[in-house]
Design a protein around this motif. Sequence first.
Motif, PDB file in Angstrom:
ATOM      1  N   ALA A 198       0.945  -1.306  -0.061  1.00 25.28           N
ATOM      2  CA  ALA A 198      -0.103  -0.034  -0.061  1.00 25.28           C
ATOM      3  C   ALA A 198       1.080   1.269  -0.128  1.00 25.28           C
ATOM      4  CB  ALA A 198      -0.924   0.062   1.308  1.00 25.28           C
ATOM      5  N   HIS A 199       2.053   1.157   0.814  1.00 23.67           N
ATOM      6  CA  HIS A 199       2.691   2.093   0.827  1.00 23.67           C
ATOM      7  C   HIS A 199       3.407   2.474  -0.628  1.00 23.67           C
ATOM      8  CE1 HIS A 199       6.146   4.553   3.254  1.00 23.67           C
ATOM      9  NE2 HIS A 199       5.413   5.407   2.457  1.00 23.67           N
ATOM     10  N   ALA A 200       3.796   1.459  -1.075  1.00 23.61           N
ATOM     11  CA  ALA A 200       4.484   1.586  -2.569  1.00 23.61           C
ATOM     12  C   ALA A 200       3.200   2.270  -3.393  1.00 23.61           C
ATOM     13  CB  ALA A 200       4.880   0.253  -2.919  1.00 23.61           C
ATOM     14  N   ARG A 201       2.173   1.923  -3.412  1.00 23.52           N
ATOM     15  CA  ARG A 201       1.364   2.261  -4.257  1.00 23.52           C
ATOM     16  C   ARG A 201       0.942   3.955  -4.221  1.00 23.52           C
ATOM     17  NH1 ARG A 201      -2.894  -2.794  -3.995  1.00 23.52           N
ATOM     18  NH2 ARG A 201      -2.230  -3.804  -6.043  1.00 23.52           N
ATOM     19  N   GLN A 202       1.067   4.346  -2.911  1.00 21.52           N
ATOM     20  CA  GLN A 202       0.908   5.715  -2.851  1.00 21.52           C
ATOM     21  C   GLN A 202       2.203   6.580  -3.067  1.00 21.52           C
ATOM     22  OE1 GLN A 202      -0.171   6.963   1.092  1.00 21.52           O
ATOM     23  NE2 GLN A 202      -1.862   5.804   1.332  1.00 21.52           N
ATOM     24  N   VAL A 203       3.466   5.954  -3.108  1.00 24.51           N
ATOM     25  CA  VAL A 203       4.469   6.660  -3.724  1.00 24.51           C
ATOM     26  C   VAL A 203       4.284   6.767  -5.271  1.00 24.51           C
ATOM     27  CG1 VAL A 203       6.838   6.518  -3.948  1.00 24.51           C
ATOM     28  CG2 VAL A 203       6.178   5.778  -1.952  1.00 24.51           C
ATOM     29  N   ILE A 204       3.932   5.512  -5.850  1.00 22.95           N
ATOM     30  CA  ILE A 204       3.650   5.601  -7.221  1.00 22.95           C
ATOM     31  C   ILE A 204       2.779   6.589  -7.696  1.00 22.95           C
ATOM     32  CG2 ILE A 204       2.834   4.351  -9.075  1.00 22.95           C
ATOM     33  CD1 ILE A 204       4.072   1.518  -7.998  1.00 22.95           C
ATOM     34  N   GLU A 205       1.547   6.784  -6.898  1.00 25.06           N
ATOM     35  CA  GLU A 205       0.447   7.740  -7.119  1.00 25.06           C
ATOM     36  C   GLU A 205       1.018   9.076  -7.128  1.00 25.06           C
ATOM     37  OE1 GLU A 205      -3.016   9.287  -8.245  1.00 25.06           O
ATOM     38  OE2 GLU A 205      -2.399   6.963  -8.216  1.00 25.06           O
ATOM     39  N   ARG A 206       1.965   9.534  -6.300  1.00 32.38           N
ATOM     40  CA  ARG A 206       2.679  10.873  -6.036  1.00 32.38           C
ATOM     41  C   ARG A 206       3.617  11.224  -7.446  1.00 32.38           C
ATOM     42  NH1 ARG A 206       2.759   9.601  -0.732  1.00 32.38           N
ATOM     43  NH2 ARG A 206       5.240   9.336  -0.784  1.00 32.38           N
ATOM     44  N   ARG A 207       4.183  10.114  -7.747  1.00 38.06           N
ATOM     45  CA  ARG A 207       5.366  10.245  -8.664  1.00 38.06           C
ATOM     46  C   ARG A 207       5.343   9.690  -9.917  1.00 38.06           C
ATOM     47  NH1 ARG A 207      10.070  10.512  -5.425  1.00 38.06           N
ATOM     48  NH2 ARG A 207      10.961  11.072  -7.469  1.00 38.06           N
ATOM     49  N   TYR A 208       4.351   9.221 -10.394  1.00 41.66           N
ATOM     50  CA  TYR A 208       4.487   8.386 -11.601  1.00 41.66           C
ATOM     51  C   TYR A 208       4.942   9.115 -12.726  1.00 41.66           C
ATOM     52  CZ  TYR A 208      -0.460   9.826 -12.680  1.00 41.66           C
ATOM     53  OH  TYR A 208      -1.677  10.560 -12.700  1.00 41.66           O
ATOM     54  N   ARG A 209       4.238  10.410 -12.732  1.00 42.68           N
ATOM     55  CA  ARG A 209       4.497  11.321 -14.048  1.00 42.68           C
ATOM     56  C   ARG A 209       5.847  11.751 -14.265  1.00 42.68           C
ATOM     57  NH1 ARG A 209      -0.721  14.807 -12.415  1.00 42.68           N
ATOM     58  NH2 ARG A 209      -0.064  14.395 -10.418  1.00 42.68           N
ATOM     59  N   ALA A 210       6.742  11.468 -13.265  1.00 43.62           N
ATOM     60  CA  ALA A 210       8.198  11.892 -13.715  1.00 43.62           C
ATOM     61  C   ALA A 210       8.780  10.631 -14.474  1.00 43.62           C
ATOM     62  CB  ALA A 210       8.826  12.179 -12.192  1.00 43.62           C
ATOM     63  N   ILE A 211       9.098  10.967 -15.664  1.00 40.66           N
ATOM     64  CA  ILE A 211       9.733  10.074 -16.785  1.00 40.66           C
ATOM     65  C   ILE A 211      10.833   9.417 -16.107  1.00 40.66           C
ATOM     66  CG2 ILE A 211      10.710   9.964 -18.807  1.00 40.66           C
ATOM     67  CD1 ILE A 211       9.323  12.362 -19.968  1.00 40.66           C
ATOM     68  N   ALA A 212      11.694   9.890 -15.188  1.00 36.86           N
ATOM     69  CA  ALA A 212      12.829   9.237 -14.684  1.00 36.86           C
ATOM     70  C   ALA A 212      12.639   8.434 -13.511  1.00 36.86           C
ATOM     71  CB  ALA A 212      14.042  10.217 -14.411  1.00 36.86           C
ATOM     72  N   PHE A 213      11.190   8.420 -12.929  1.00 34.21           N
ATOM     73  CA  PHE A 213      11.048   7.672 -11.683  1.00 34.21           C
ATOM     74  C   PHE A 213      10.868   6.333 -12.255  1.00 34.21           C
ATOM     75  CE2 PHE A 213       7.688   6.116  -8.617  1.00 34.21           C
ATOM     76  CZ  PHE A 213       8.465   6.511  -7.638  1.00 34.21           C
ATOM     77  N   THR A 214      11.691   5.513 -11.387  1.00 30.89           N
ATOM     78  CA  THR A 214      11.835   3.958 -11.488  1.00 30.89           C
ATOM     79  C   THR A 214      11.282   3.174 -10.090  1.00 30.89           C
ATOM     80  OG1 THR A 214      13.882   3.717 -10.574  1.00 30.89           O
ATOM     81  CG2 THR A 214      13.522   4.180 -13.186  1.00 30.89           C
ATOM     82  N   PRO A 215      10.810   1.849 -10.557  1.00 34.40           N
ATOM     83  CA  PRO A 215      10.667   1.013  -9.201  1.00 34.40           C
ATOM     84  C   PRO A 215      11.821   1.222  -8.260  1.00 34.40           C
ATOM     85  CG  PRO A 215      10.077  -0.351 -11.232  1.00 34.40           C
ATOM     86  CD  PRO A 215      10.936   1.118 -11.933  1.00 34.40           C
ATOM     87  N   GLY A 216      12.918   1.436  -8.715  1.00 33.13           N
ATOM     88  CA  GLY A 216      14.149   1.599  -7.593  1.00 33.13           C
ATOM     89  C   GLY A 216      13.956   2.837  -6.919  1.00 33.13           C
ATOM     90  N   ASP A 217      13.356   3.886  -7.246  1.00 37.56           N
ATOM     91  CA  ASP A 217      13.114   5.080  -6.588  1.00 37.56           C
ATOM     92  C   ASP A 217      11.944   4.721  -5.738  1.00 37.56           C
ATOM     93  OD1 ASP A 217      15.018   6.526  -8.006  1.00 37.56           O
ATOM     94  OD2 ASP A 217      13.673   6.910  -9.855  1.00 37.56           O
ATOM     95  N   VAL A 218      11.006   3.897  -6.135  1.00 36.27           N
ATOM     96  CA  VAL A 218       9.868   3.673  -4.920  1.00 36.27           C
ATOM     97  C   VAL A 218      10.455   3.053  -3.700  1.00 36.27           C
ATOM     98  CG1 VAL A 218       7.769   2.338  -4.445  1.00 36.27           C
ATOM     99  CG2 VAL A 218       8.247   3.196  -7.028  1.00 36.27           C
ATOM    100  N   ALA A 219      11.548   1.962  -3.944  1.00 34.01           N
ATOM    101  CA  ALA A 219      12.029   1.449  -2.675  1.00 34.01           C
ATOM    102  C   ALA A 219      12.751   2.293  -2.030  1.00 34.01           C
ATOM    103  CB  ALA A 219      13.001   0.265  -3.361  1.00 34.01           C
TER     104      ALA A 219
END
Length: 326
Positions: free
Chosen positions: A213-234
């Motif tokens: 759930a925490h990961a999904r919230q991070v994705i929701e905030r940051r997904y529109r950044a092109i350079a944002f990756t699964p590693g950044d979520v972690a």
Amino acid sequence: MTDFNEVHGWASLSGYKTFKFHLSGENRKVEEKILKFSALEIIDQQVPANTYVKGLRFNAFAVAHIRVSPMTVVWNRKRLSSQRRHMFVLVNKGTVQLRGDATTAIAPEGGVGVVFSGSSSAVIEITSDTEMAFFSFDQNEIRPLAFSSAEVGNIRTDSPIFRAAYAYICGVVDSPDDQDVGSSQVLRELTREVARALALEASSVAPVMDTVAHARQVIERRYRAIAFTPGDVADEIGLSRRSLERACADQDISLADELRARRTSHARHLLPERPHLPLSEIASLSGFSSVEVMRRAFWRFYGESPSTIRKNPVATAESDALHSAD
């Protein structure tokens, strides 16, 4: 300002409509229009009544700024469209209580309450002269963010997000009726972002949140950044990527797919709403590194190309709604 007899035509409108009314004394004719418009039933009210409402509505969103004397209303939610909706009640001044299985209570003398999507009735009891804002939106508009009573804790009434949302509602209801496609699309997208921000803020105060759930919230905030990756979520959560992906795998979830699906969903909304934007800009606004990467994602999640979906957005929206109900 629109007449209340027009309210059932929202879905066919390309823009939005504003509305306002003033209920005073025992004006039953105005009261009947209120009920037809809102699907709310007034079960008790102070006499003489004194209610002033200004609002704005798309087919998936409704916002209103309200000043009201003591009154009790019930939202029966018999319509399927009502059952798909969440409602935030933001009280600036006064006392409101929400009752029913699908609600959380508002603190006395101002605060925030939520009516979650579902079929159970909700009772809104206004026990003093009150100034507040309502924001109702279809649950599909904040996908893939999950939002339910199990994920919401005690909401902080001093949150800057809630204060900003209240100010937005008070300001936007003064907008003139607008059928200009460009203006209405921009306002609709802005309203959707406010809905997501409210849901995220309410979810983020839950006392316990699992890793996914925490990961999904991070994705929701940051997904529109092109350079944002699964590693950044972690990194933002404070875990190694391997540990985070293991936690996701335990729930049969792919972290990369979650990020890709969120970007694809955002692009799917933009395609019909901004028909003059080139696909390269749609891709960029949604966090994709290229049109080709976006095209592959569309084929995976929707089985169609972005160009096809842009030409036939209604069929795709229906498919999207069906998937959300699975």
